[in-house]
Write an enzyme that holds these catalytic residues in place. Sequence first.
Site, mmCIF file in Angstrom:
data_model
loop_
_atom_site.group_PDB
_atom_site.id
_atom_site.type_symbol
_atom_site.label_atom_id
_atom_site.label_comp_id
_atom_site.label_asym_id
_atom_site.label_seq_id
_atom_site.Cartn_x
_atom_site.Cartn_y
_atom_site.Cartn_z
ATOM 1 N N PRO A 2 5.676 2.117 3.415
ATOM 2 C CA PRO A 2 5.605 0.786 4.026
ATOM 3 C C PRO A 2 6.674 0.627 5.096
ATOM 4 O O PRO A 2 7.783 1.150 4.979
ATOM 5 C CB PRO A 2 5.844 -0.159 2.849
ATOM 6 N N GLU A 3 6.326 -0.105 6.151
ATOM 7 C CA GLU A 3 7.258 -0.360 7.241
ATOM 8 C C GLU A 3 7.660 -1.829 7.213
ATOM 9 O O GLU A 3 7.322 -2.554 6.275
ATOM 10 C CB GLU A 3 6.614 0.056 8.571
#
Length: 294
Positions: A2-3
């Site tokens: 995830p960013e």
Amino acid sequence: MPELPEVEVVRRGLERWVAGRTIDAVEVLHPRAVRRHVGGGADFAERLRGETFGVPQRRGKYLWLPLAERDLSVLGHLGMSGQLLVQPEDAPDEKHLRIRVRFTGSGSGSAAEAAGTELRFVDQRTFGGLSLHENTADGLPDVIAHIARDPLDPLFDEVSYHLALRARRTTVKRALLDQSLISGVGNIYADEALWRARLHYERPTAHLTRPRSAELLGHVRDVMNAALAVGGTSFDSLYVNVNGESGYFDRSLDAYGREDEPCRRCGTPMRRRPWMNRSSYFCPRCQRPPRVAS
């Protein structure tokens, strides 16, 4: 992994459901989920019992829950498949449930909604986990004090970022993924921002002018804000918010994952190239590679 947008979606959910709640008990169901906590599972559970969570915080891809009355925070490592879920206390356990946090009360701000819920850390691949750390003077867990501010942080210094870019002997995508320069950007949003800026991923940073780096930074912010508006990017059921819902920015991606599909700007088939054990997606016409010096 995830960013920034995906982590921020989780942080907002935790702020709504967990902030202000007092911990009744912590149950560690898998030792790997607390392997970054020096004292182990029993110590982690004991030290949290009776503590109250403050407002969840984030820097880049890193998320933590500060303890309201101590200079300590619970740092969440989501890894490849970690999820922080708020579930009813009587909901069936998830197959890969690793840590359960029960609360004594319903919390502040959303008492009616939060009552009868608990916080669960679920992790299929056990690469993530939770750990307790001392805070720095800036309120960050000490183990992430070296992480740069992210582009959505009001205190992000654009001038310093440009100077650091010019000083580094590297390429633009490597610089975007360098969390000591700018945090929160990963492979997906780097490709998206570079497509919007018409920059090839191997463009040397030393050649970026101040206006060009400012333009790129603007595209990074724009694509992240657009992703935030629709819950982030979820290619499978692993990247979800605290209610288990997926985001759908993947429907709006212009570059990432679009190999052989027409560029939405010029119609040229998009290409994919191996890059640092990952892939880079780009348009060969809009994002021409840099010339190799002879």
